[in-house]
Design a protein around this motif. Structure first.
Motif, PDB file in Angstrom:
ATOM      1  N   ARG A   1       0.771  -1.172   0.197  1.00  0.00           N
ATOM      2  CA  ARG A   1      -0.159   0.086   0.126  1.00  0.00           C
ATOM      3  C   ARG A   1       0.820   1.171   0.068  1.00  0.00           C
ATOM      4  O   ARG A   1       0.718   2.261  -0.672  1.00  0.00           O
ATOM      5  CB  ARG A   1      -0.864   0.131   1.294  1.00  0.00           C
ATOM      6  N   ALA A   2       2.104   1.235   0.763  1.00  0.00           N
ATOM      7  CA  ALA A   2       2.826   2.325   0.691  1.00  0.00           C
ATOM      8  C   ALA A   2       3.214   2.589  -0.529  1.00  0.00           C
ATOM      9  O   ALA A   2       3.774   3.625  -1.011  1.00  0.00           O
ATOM     10  CB  ALA A   2       3.858   2.030   1.886  1.00  0.00           C
ATOM     11  N   ARG A   3       3.598   1.795  -1.274  1.00  0.00           N
ATOM     12  CA  ARG A   3       4.249   1.682  -2.664  1.00  0.00           C
ATOM     13  C   ARG A   3       3.368   2.330  -3.457  1.00  0.00           C
ATOM     14  O   ARG A   3       3.817   3.261  -4.477  1.00  0.00           O
ATOM     15  CB  ARG A   3       5.129   0.363  -3.144  1.00  0.00           C
ATOM     16  N   LEU A   4       2.112   1.751  -3.366  1.00  0.00           N
ATOM     17  CA  LEU A   4       1.173   2.319  -4.275  1.00  0.00           C
ATOM     18  C   LEU A   4       0.948   3.764  -4.003  1.00  0.00           C
ATOM     19  O   LEU A   4       0.687   4.530  -4.934  1.00  0.00           O
ATOM     20  CB  LEU A   4      -0.271   1.595  -4.190  1.00  0.00           C
ATOM     21  N   ARG A   5       0.784   4.303  -2.874  1.00  0.00           N
ATOM     22  CA  ARG A   5       0.788   5.688  -2.450  1.00  0.00           C
ATOM     23  C   ARG A   5       1.677   6.746  -3.056  1.00  0.00           C
ATOM     24  O   ARG A   5       1.536   7.741  -3.419  1.00  0.00           O
ATOM     25  CB  ARG A   5       0.823   5.853  -0.706  1.00  0.00           C
TER      26      ARG A   5
ATOM     27  N   ASP B   1       2.647  11.535   1.025  1.00  0.00           N
ATOM     28  CA  ASP B   1       2.598  12.326   2.421  1.00  0.00           C
ATOM     29  C   ASP B   1       1.310  12.893   2.425  1.00  0.00           C
ATOM     30  O   ASP B   1       1.153  13.857   3.222  1.00  0.00           O
ATOM     31  CB  ASP B   1       3.781  13.273   2.374  1.00  0.00           C
ATOM     32  N   SER B   2       0.261  12.477   1.829  1.00  0.00           N
ATOM     33  CA  SER B   2      -0.891  12.999   1.885  1.00  0.00           C
ATOM     34  C   SER B   2      -2.217  12.078   2.952  1.00  0.00           C
ATOM     35  O   SER B   2      -1.862  10.718   2.829  1.00  0.00           O
ATOM     36  CB  SER B   2      -1.687  13.246   0.646  1.00  0.00           C
ATOM     37  N   PRO B   3      -2.738  12.906   3.610  1.00  0.00           N
ATOM     38  CA  PRO B   3      -3.757  11.994   4.617  1.00  0.00           C
ATOM     39  C   PRO B   3      -4.627  11.292   3.723  1.00  0.00           C
ATOM     40  O   PRO B   3      -5.104  10.118   4.308  1.00  0.00           O
ATOM     41  CB  PRO B   3      -4.328  13.045   5.398  1.00  0.00           C
ATOM     42  N   ILE B   4      -4.989  11.562   2.425  1.00  0.00           N
ATOM     43  CA  ILE B   4      -5.958  10.946   1.659  1.00  0.00           C
ATOM     44  C   ILE B   4      -5.365   9.455   1.312  1.00  0.00           C
ATOM     45  O   ILE B   4      -5.969   8.321   1.443  1.00  0.00           O
ATOM     46  CB  ILE B   4      -6.284  11.627   0.189  1.00  0.00           C
ATOM     47  N   GLY B   5      -3.899   9.328   1.379  1.00  0.00           N
ATOM     48  CA  GLY B   5      -3.210   8.049   0.842  1.00  0.00           C
ATOM     49  C   GLY B   5      -3.498   7.178   1.709  1.00  0.00           C
ATOM     50  O   GLY B   5      -3.393   6.039   1.618  1.00  0.00           O
ATOM     51  N   ALA B   6      -3.777   7.599   3.055  1.00  0.00           N
ATOM     52  CA  ALA B   6      -3.924   6.438   4.138  1.00  0.00           C
ATOM     53  C   ALA B   6      -5.238   5.689   4.274  1.00  0.00           C
ATOM     54  O   ALA B   6      -5.310   4.667   4.437  1.00  0.00           O
ATOM     55  CB  ALA B   6      -3.785   7.373   5.558  1.00  0.00           C
TER      56      ALA B   6
END
Length: 368
Positions: free
Chosen positions: A149-153, A160-165
């Motif tokens: 998920r971190a790589r896809l973000r 570094d966006s809260p939307i990515g969480a």
């Protein structure tokens, strides 16, 4: 330097190529008996070569834009692969958690049966060890999902966006459509790939620069002087026009023309190499997709259903007392391994399809 910066530089170079040259003014002030004189010069050669400069700058701008499109295709491929990997990681976690739940319940049942004296200590410990191992694999699958998920973000620009969480994927079965014929895909790639067109434009740019360097063999400068012809202080002035130019006897811009011809040859060879690369990309991606489809088919249609039947038969035999529970554990492990293998092959299909679409330069299938 990123492609976007190169695009801005190419636009600036086009503006510079289209700009007209500035005239040059020279003044001679009256000193002693010498009268005031004025001289204006304009480089005619730059006006003559302007059409080649503008043509080359326009083509170079379009070539840079095509390179930007190719980078966009690469980004789409990477995001699609990252999306498929997150979907597979999510399914892998759920599968591991389901297996851990079944084996944990089996361990609890084994502990109860051991307390009643129905099974031995060894059998109960083996089931407990399997439960602990399944729990560790389930926990690891959850951590792997977060890594993917971190790589896809990062790929979608939300690192570094809260939307990515909150980014998540919907589960879809991989598309099982067979790829088209190799020759048809190659023709489509030659017509659709931006890097092929960019390589063609590079040849055209080099050709325009060959003409530009040839126009620089002779440097001409138009000149207009203002010379008084009367006595000092009188008004009669003549405006004799003239031309100043090089006589190309010893140097005919050999360096510039040589470099331009070498750039043209290099661009031609690069275009041929690009076509070879496109053909290879299409063939490799298509073969990967065909292999993934053929490999997944027996697992999805035969092997996994057979393992499910084996688990059901092992549970029935254990309940009737015909088999020890270790047989059930082994059947469950094989079923989980079979489903994981089917999952990985589905991921290979999604990856290969994303690479094939990128190789062709066109979205061949609406679904993955």
């Amino acid at each position: 330097m990123c492609i976007r910066d190169r695009l801005g530089i190419a636009r600036a170079e086009l503006d510079d190529a289209a700009a007209l040259p500035n005239p040059n003014l020279a003044f001679l002030f009256p000193v002693s008996t010498r009268q005031f004189e004025l001289s204006a010069t304009l480089p005619i050669s730059q006006l003559i070569s302007r059409k080649w400069r503008v043509a080359a700058a326009k083509l170079d701008l379009e070539r840079t834009a095509r390179s930007l499109l190719q980078s966009g295709l690469d980004a789409v491929r990477d995001v699609r692969i990252g999306w498929a990997e997150l979907e597979a990681a999510k399914r892998r976690r759920k599968l591991r958690e389901r297996a851990e739940e079944l084996i944990r319940k089996s361990a609890e049942l084994s502990a109860s049966r051991f307390g009643n004296g129905d099974i031995s200590q060894l059998e109960a410990d083996l089931v407990r060890a399997e439960a602990l191992g399944a729990a560790e694999l389930a926990s690891r699958s959850a951590r792997e999902e977060e890594l993917v998920r971190a790589r896809l973000r990062q790929l979608v620009g939300l690192a570094d966006s809260p939307i990515g969480a909150r980014i998540d994927v919907a589960e879809h079965a991989p598309s099982l459509d067979a790829p088209g014929e190799e020759a048809a895909l190659e023709r489509l790639a030659m017509a659709s790939r931006p890097d092929v067109r960019a390589a063609e434009l590079a040849i055209e740019v080099a050709g325009e620069r060959v003409g530009l360097e040839r126009s620089r063999i002779v440097q001409l400068i138009a000149r207009l002087d203002a010379k008084p012809i009367g006595p000092a202080g009188s008004s009669p002035v003549v405006w004799p026009p003239g031309v100043v130019g090089d006589v190309p006897i010893f140097n005919q811009n050999n360096l510039g023309r040589g470099r331009a011809n070498a750039d043209l040859e290099r661009a031609t060879w690069f275009y041929l190499a690009t076509r070879q690369q496109v053909v290879t990309d299409v063939r490799v991606a298509r073969m990967e997709l065909v292999m993934a489809l053929k490999s997944r088919d027996p697992w999805a249609t035969t092997i996994v259903p057979l393992q499910e039947k084996n688990v059901a038969a092992a549970m029935h035999a254990n309940e009737s007392g015909a088999e020890a529970y270790l047989v059930v554990i082994e059947a469950l492990r094989r079923l989980v391994d079979a489903r994981l293998r089917e999952l990985e092959l589905g991921l290979d299909i999604s990856r290969a399809r994303a690479r094939l679409d990128r190789a062709v330069g066109w979205r061949i299938h609406a679904t993955r």
